[in-house]
Design an enzyme around this catalytic site. Sequence first.
Site, PDB file in Angstrom:
ATOM      1  N   GLU A   1      14.349  -5.273 -14.386  1.00 20.17           N
ATOM      2  CA  GLU A   1      14.186  -6.646 -13.885  1.00 20.17           C
ATOM      3  C   GLU A   1      12.730  -6.855 -13.490  1.00 20.17           C
ATOM      4  O   GLU A   1      12.019  -5.882 -13.239  1.00 20.17           O
ATOM      5  CB  GLU A   1      15.094  -6.868 -12.673  1.00 20.17           C
ATOM      6  CG  GLU A   1      14.592  -6.104 -11.464  1.00 20.17           C
ATOM      7  CD  GLU A   1      15.666  -5.842 -10.419  1.00 20.17           C
ATOM      8  OE1 GLU A   1      16.008  -6.775  -9.718  1.00 20.17           O
ATOM      9  OE2 GLU A   1      16.141  -4.691 -10.327  1.00 20.17           O
TER      10      GLU A   1
ATOM     11  N   TYR B   1      17.844  -7.790  -4.617  1.00 14.51           N
ATOM     12  CA  TYR B   1      17.772  -6.714  -5.609  1.00 14.51           C
ATOM     13  C   TYR B   1      18.200  -5.341  -5.096  1.00 14.51           C
ATOM     14  O   TYR B   1      18.202  -4.374  -5.841  1.00 14.51           O
ATOM     15  CB  TYR B   1      16.381  -6.622  -6.238  1.00 14.51           C
ATOM     16  CG  TYR B   1      15.217  -6.539  -5.268  1.00 14.51           C
ATOM     17  CD1 TYR B   1      15.098  -5.471  -4.373  1.00 14.51           C
ATOM     18  CD2 TYR B   1      14.225  -7.515  -5.267  1.00 14.51           C
ATOM     19  CE1 TYR B   1      14.033  -5.394  -3.496  1.00 14.51           C
ATOM     20  CE2 TYR B   1      13.146  -7.446  -4.388  1.00 14.51           C
ATOM     21  CZ  TYR B   1      13.061  -6.380  -3.510  1.00 14.51           C
ATOM     22  OH  TYR B   1      12.010  -6.302  -2.650  1.00 14.51           O
TER      23      TYR B   1
ATOM     24  N   LYS C   1       9.376  -7.379 -11.438  1.00 20.72           N
ATOM     25  CA  LYS C   1       8.930  -7.018 -10.098  1.00 20.72           C
ATOM     26  C   LYS C   1       8.183  -8.225  -9.545  1.00 20.72           C
ATOM     27  O   LYS C   1       7.141  -8.624 -10.048  1.00 20.72           O
ATOM     28  CB  LYS C   1       8.004  -5.808 -10.150  1.00 20.72           C
ATOM     29  CG  LYS C   1       7.523  -5.368  -8.775  1.00 20.72           C
ATOM     30  CD  LYS C   1       6.822  -4.023  -8.868  1.00 20.72           C
ATOM     31  CE  LYS C   1       6.555  -3.435  -7.499  1.00 20.72           C
ATOM     32  NZ  LYS C   1       5.669  -4.228  -6.677  1.00 20.72           N
TER      33      LYS C   1
ATOM     34  N   CYS D   1     -25.937   8.674   9.872  1.00 19.04           N
ATOM     35  CA  CYS D   1     -26.450   9.574  10.911  1.00 19.04           C
ATOM     36  C   CYS D   1     -27.692  10.344  10.482  1.00 19.04           C
ATOM     37  O   CYS D   1     -28.301  11.034  11.300  1.00 19.04           O
ATOM     38  CB  CYS D   1     -25.359  10.550  11.347  1.00 19.04           C
ATOM     39  SG  CYS D   1     -25.021  11.838  10.140  1.00 19.04           S
TER      40      CYS D   1
ATOM     41  N   LYS E   1       4.063  -1.216 -14.190  1.00 23.15           N
ATOM     42  CA  LYS E   1       3.137  -2.293 -13.860  1.00 23.15           C
ATOM     43  C   LYS E   1       2.503  -2.895 -15.113  1.00 23.15           C
ATOM     44  O   LYS E   1       2.233  -2.170 -16.082  1.00 23.15           O
ATOM     45  CB  LYS E   1       2.014  -1.738 -12.970  1.00 23.15           C
ATOM     46  CG  LYS E   1       2.456  -1.311 -11.591  1.00 23.15           C
ATOM     47  CD  LYS E   1       2.998  -2.492 -10.839  1.00 23.15           C
ATOM     48  CE  LYS E   1       2.813  -2.502  -9.355  1.00 23.15           C
ATOM     49  NZ  LYS E   1       1.712  -2.022  -8.712  1.00 23.15           N
TER      50      LYS E   1
ATOM     51  N   CYS F   1     -21.474  14.020   3.978  1.00 21.94           N
ATOM     52  CA  CYS F   1     -22.398  14.084   5.103  1.00 21.94           C
ATOM     53  C   CYS F   1     -22.097  15.376   5.859  1.00 21.94           C
ATOM     54  O   CYS F   1     -20.944  15.706   6.093  1.00 21.94           O
ATOM     55  CB  CYS F   1     -22.146  12.864   5.982  1.00 21.94           C
ATOM     56  SG  CYS F   1     -22.664  13.053   7.678  1.00 21.94           S
TER      57      CYS F   1
ATOM     58  N   ASP G   1       6.079 -10.592  -7.078  1.00 21.72           N
ATOM     59  CA  ASP G   1       4.960 -10.414  -6.176  1.00 21.72           C
ATOM     60  C   ASP G   1       5.142 -11.311  -4.960  1.00 21.72           C
ATOM     61  O   ASP G   1       4.552 -12.376  -4.868  1.00 21.72           O
ATOM     62  CB  ASP G   1       3.667 -10.752  -6.934  1.00 21.72           C
ATOM     63  CG  ASP G   1       2.464 -10.142  -6.269  1.00 21.72           C
ATOM     64  OD1 ASP G   1       2.650  -9.324  -5.340  1.00 21.72           O
ATOM     65  OD2 ASP G   1       1.342 -10.479  -6.670  1.00 21.72           O
TER      66      ASP G   1
ATOM     67  N   CYS H   1     -27.293  10.995   4.959  1.00 27.04           N
ATOM     68  CA  CYS H   1     -26.193  10.103   5.351  1.00 27.04           C
ATOM     69  C   CYS H   1     -26.789   8.827   5.944  1.00 27.04           C
ATOM     70  O   CYS H   1     -27.584   8.896   6.880  1.00 27.04           O
ATOM     71  CB  CYS H   1     -25.302  10.795   6.370  1.00 27.04           C
ATOM     72  SG  CYS H   1     -24.116   9.673   7.134  1.00 27.04           S
TER      73      CYS H   1
ATOM     74  N   CYS I   1     -21.699  12.513  13.445  1.00 27.27           N
ATOM     75  CA  CYS I   1     -21.922  11.318  12.623  1.00 27.27           C
ATOM     76  C   CYS I   1     -21.022  10.186  13.109  1.00 27.27           C
ATOM     77  O   CYS I   1     -19.796  10.316  13.092  1.00 27.27           O
ATOM     78  CB  CYS I   1     -21.624  11.626  11.157  1.00 27.27           C
ATOM     79  SG  CYS I   1     -21.695  10.153  10.117  1.00 27.27           S
TER      80      CYS I   1
HETATM   81  S1  IVH Z   1      13.506  -2.381  -5.517  1.00 28.50           S
HETATM   82  C1  IVH Z   1      14.675   1.100  -3.469  1.00 28.50           C
HETATM   83  N1  IVH Z   1      13.190  -4.447  -7.069  1.00 28.50           N
HETATM   84  O1  IVH Z   1       8.194  -3.983  -4.705  1.00 28.50           O
HETATM   85  C2  IVH Z   1      13.766   0.212  -4.135  1.00 28.50           C
HETATM   86  N2  IVH Z   1      11.526  -4.021  -5.421  1.00 28.50           N
HETATM   87  O2  IVH Z   1       6.715  -1.446  -4.580  1.00 28.50           O
HETATM   88  C3  IVH Z   1      13.420  -0.964  -3.326  1.00 28.50           C
HETATM   89  N3  IVH Z   1       9.736  -5.667  -5.357  1.00 28.50           N
HETATM   90  O3  IVH Z   1       8.843  -3.186  -1.374  1.00 28.50           O
HETATM   91  C4  IVH Z   1      12.670  -1.939  -4.061  1.00 28.50           C
HETATM   92  N4  IVH Z   1      10.493  -6.942  -6.970  1.00 28.50           N
HETATM   93  O4  IVH Z   1       8.834  -5.653  -2.051  1.00 28.50           O
HETATM   94  C5  IVH Z   1      12.678  -3.727  -6.066  1.00 28.50           C
HETATM   95  N5  IVH Z   1      13.049  -6.272  -8.467  1.00 28.50           N
HETATM   96  C6  IVH Z   1      12.546  -5.556  -7.479  1.00 28.50           C
HETATM   97  C7  IVH Z   1      11.347  -5.911  -6.826  1.00 28.50           C
HETATM   98  C8  IVH Z   1      10.868  -5.109  -5.807  1.00 28.50           C
HETATM   99  C9  IVH Z   1       9.534  -6.771  -6.071  1.00 28.50           C
HETATM  100  C10 IVH Z   1       8.822  -5.159  -4.314  1.00 28.50           C
HETATM  101  C11 IVH Z   1       9.469  -4.851  -2.998  1.00 28.50           C
HETATM  102  C12 IVH Z   1       9.147  -3.411  -2.712  1.00 28.50           C
HETATM  103  C13 IVH Z   1       7.972  -3.192  -3.576  1.00 28.50           C
HETATM  104  C14 IVH Z   1       7.893  -1.738  -3.957  1.00 28.50           C
END
Ligand code: IVH
Length: 710
Positions: free
Chosen positions: A128, A240, A130, A425, A328, A452, A132, A422, A458
């Site tokens: 699914e 999720y 991810k 310092c 990612k 350093c 933001d 450095c 320092c």
């Molecule tokens: S699962 C046990 N599913 O990504 C796993 N996270 O880097 C819990 N996030 O803190 C997260 N979309 O804020 C999951 N479809 C998705 C997500 C998701 C965004 C975020 C979430 C988490 C962060 C982890």
Amino acid sequence: MQDSSRIPVEDLDEAEARAELHRLAREIKFHDQRYHGEDAPVIDDAAYDAMRGRNGAIEGRFPNLVRDDSPSKRVGAAPAGKFRKVAHARPMLSLDNAFTDGDVADFIGRVRRFLKLKEDASVALTAEPKIDGLSASLRYERGRLVVGATRGDGRVGEDITANLRTVSDIPERLHGKGWPQVLEVRGEVFMAKSDFALLNEVQEAAGKAPFANPRNAAAGSVRQLDPSITAARPLRFFAYSWGEISEMPFETQQEAMESFSGWGFAVNPQTRLCLALDDALAHYRTIEAERAEMDYDIDGVVYKVNRLDWQERLGMVLRTPRWATAYKFPAEKATTVLLDIEIQVGRTGSLTPVARLEPVNVGGVLVSNATLHNADEIARKDVRIGDIVTIQRAGDVIPQILAVDLRKRPKGTRAYVFPGKCPACGAHVERDRYKTEVGGETRVTTDIVYRCTGGLTCPAQRVGRLRHFVSRDAFDIEGLGRKQVEEFFEAGLIHSPADIFTLQARVEAGEINIVEREGWGETSVANLFDAINARRAIAMDRFLFALGVRHIGQAGARLLALNYVSLQAFLDAMVEAREEKSDARLELIGFEGMGKKVAGTLVDFFREEHNRDVVAALQAQVTVADFEQPESDSPLTGKRIVFTGSMEKMSRGEAKARAEALGARVSGSVSARTDILVAGPGAGSKLKKATELGIQVLDEEGWLALIGAD
Ligand code: IVH
């Protein structure tokens, strides 16, 4: 005796203070229960905050009277004007990242190996987008929303229930039937791109600063103290995952999502079940292709092992589950002018060149600094001041300089000369040299990073260590961030970590003043002291991490806490381990994930008197709790265990994880302190040594019987 509850804190004598702390502990506990457990507070927040404030102030005056059950050792209300803290019943996890197709294949491979599945066994994954945004946890009891919290540090978040109730995707009562009595639904709060654009128009029309991107707008909206402002912001929510759950009505991730949808939550419509790597990668490409058209920002695809019994067995490492990963999207890039190069001196003395840039928007974030890593990188990329450079930013990673556009190099660019001293310092800088044995031959390798040599003379290193000390995964003192630490350091109010804990006493004795400093006032100072006092009790792993020993990150600190259990035992071992051939040193090296080099750095750190002084001064101010064994009544609690040879039914990784979950300490080498050796076919020298030392030896059957898995 006069009713002690009316005596001002300064006038209390010891007996009265003791009585007061007892009363406050009882009352605050009662109100916590009313608030968190029953959602029916009987006093207002101000009265509650006053009680906590008084408790903290008395503890500040009489640190020897701090009770084991003190409210300052528990989470609860935050200072007025902030959100109350809530402990998550189960930690909110984060995700490991994958950056290439190969990383995803490796992820599936790791899952198979851990579960000891056949090489071609199917591992079904959900995939699914991810999102933001920011994660939130929604606690439903008997179908009613009782608490909504931010993620915070994963263990403790902020109570933003009133704000989350205004989000229309979040049901006040669960729909349908079959939901568990207690259910924590987790998911992402976010703002759609279209709504963000509209909101910014409104902001600008009202003469207010626009938000930089939808994520910032969502985060700012959720953390409003006035819920009516949140209500006016167009926030959305996708479910999720889950936290505490009183009964488990599903067997797969997919079923869970279907149930959530039936109970009134929005679930991402792009979620698919993928039976093989190819499907998983194909779905990634589909989502990537649709990304620009989607009405919300996403930064990758999340894969989760579909079978929940497998998720359970896979468990987690630190704070990331072994059963999920985030693939990612490639980092966003942009071109800009490099204005200057400055050197940042880190807490371990490392000199990092940082590029100051003509500010440029990279995927919604304004970037004006980027790391150049080290001197070799500057030379290799031939970076000069005045150059046109390509930078990239991936997620929350520090932006980096990728390359210089040599064809567009303007006239008059200046080569950068890396400093020999450095900048903070003036001490000379050098590169570490390591000896390594390769085939009986000793080789010397030179580290890439200049350091350093000023040590704690320092100021940059000192302030760096202090900043690390208060950082989120270390002492995490609210209201005392990096900025305030720098301010206090520069003003000479704190030199070493323990000074943080004597601030209040010094203020009360009239030795120093904070209230009159710019940006501070009565309330913020009182809040600061409360926050500091709340950290007088600290977990051992946080404490060790906070010391900032080189190479000892969170995982290392946890490993040490797990193995030594108490700070005293650890410190004693560090003294014994000074001798290279000592049992204590061999044991330390043997901990899984430690190794010779890190063990050496650790022992050297505690060999230094000034470091031991820092620890001793802290011990006078804070109580370091013994590491809590996850399961105290298992036959493995506190046992030292070594695995050797092969195993048929359980992978080494799973065996180790199970042993640790049952409170054992897993080591890679056998010593007189080893309690159990689990030896499979092919065991060699470790088995021999264990037999000589008379240590209990189990085969795989014996091991499975011991953990009740036969
Ligand atoms: S699962 C046990 N599913 O990504 C796993 N996270 O880097 C819990 N996030 O803190 C997260 N979309 O804020 C999951 N479809 C998705 C997500 C998701 C965004 C975020 C979430 C988490 C962060 C982890």
